[in-house]
Design an enzyme around this catalytic site. Sequence first.
Site, PDB file in Angstrom:
ATOM      1  N   ASP A 123       0.878  -1.205   0.182  1.00 58.20           N
ATOM      2  CA  ASP A 123      -0.072  -0.098  -0.025  1.00 58.20           C
ATOM      3  C   ASP A 123       0.951   1.192   0.017  1.00 58.20           C
ATOM      4  O   ASP A 123       1.991   1.095   0.663  1.00 58.20           O
ATOM      5  CB  ASP A 123      -0.838   0.239   1.276  1.00 58.20           C
ATOM      6  CG  ASP A 123      -1.985  -0.861   1.379  1.00 58.20           C
ATOM      7  OD1 ASP A 123      -2.415  -1.565   0.037  1.00 58.20           O
ATOM      8  OD2 ASP A 123      -2.495  -1.487   2.388  1.00 58.20           O
ATOM      9  N   ASP A 141      -6.822  -1.398  -4.577  1.00 59.66           N
ATOM     10  CA  ASP A 141      -7.892  -1.180  -3.861  1.00 59.66           C
ATOM     11  C   ASP A 141      -9.152  -0.303  -4.583  1.00 59.66           C
ATOM     12  O   ASP A 141     -10.059  -0.286  -4.349  1.00 59.66           O
ATOM     13  CB  ASP A 141      -7.497  -0.614  -2.532  1.00 59.66           C
ATOM     14  CG  ASP A 141      -6.471  -1.675  -1.628  1.00 59.66           C
ATOM     15  OD1 ASP A 141      -6.664  -2.657  -1.860  1.00 59.66           O
ATOM     16  OD2 ASP A 141      -5.717  -1.154  -0.782  1.00 59.66           O
TER      17      ASP A 141
END
Length: 167
Positions: A123, A141
């Site tokens: 991330d 995401d």
Amino acid sequence: MNKPICSTGLRWLWLVVVVLILDLGSKQLVLQHFHLYESVPLIPYFNLTYAQNFGAAFSFLAEKDGWQRWFFAFIAVAISVVLMVMMYRASAKKKLSNIAYALIIGGALGNLFDRLVHGFVIDFIDFYVGDWHFPTFNIADMAICIGAGLVIIDSFLSPDEKTIKVG
């Protein structure tokens, strides 16, 4: 019964490839240029911050003993297969739902790649206001969330095929 691929929703699978290229490419850049937890401010309220997510969305189940890696990998594969079957059964003209499914599949496969290769999801997108930070996320995401939103929108816009017409 064989249908030509171009007449089905599978025609939109090219979007899966686009999501994968953007997601995996951006994650590779992060791995090459960032140390873990290194943060680079881009503009106010937005940083690039390298984080490793061992769980699911918002690090759900991240503190578990490692079984979640395979659980979430299984879920990603299962959802991708189900959505591809739905795309195969759908007409290519059902653009909104097919685009939504392709975005979800691309995001699921992008994060699946990370889980299988690295053991965690990379991330790096960090939005914040003051000291409050939204959970760090990635392009996969974003694709999943946009796809899910499009599924919801499509459910309101598309007539229910099971509804009995009176009159």
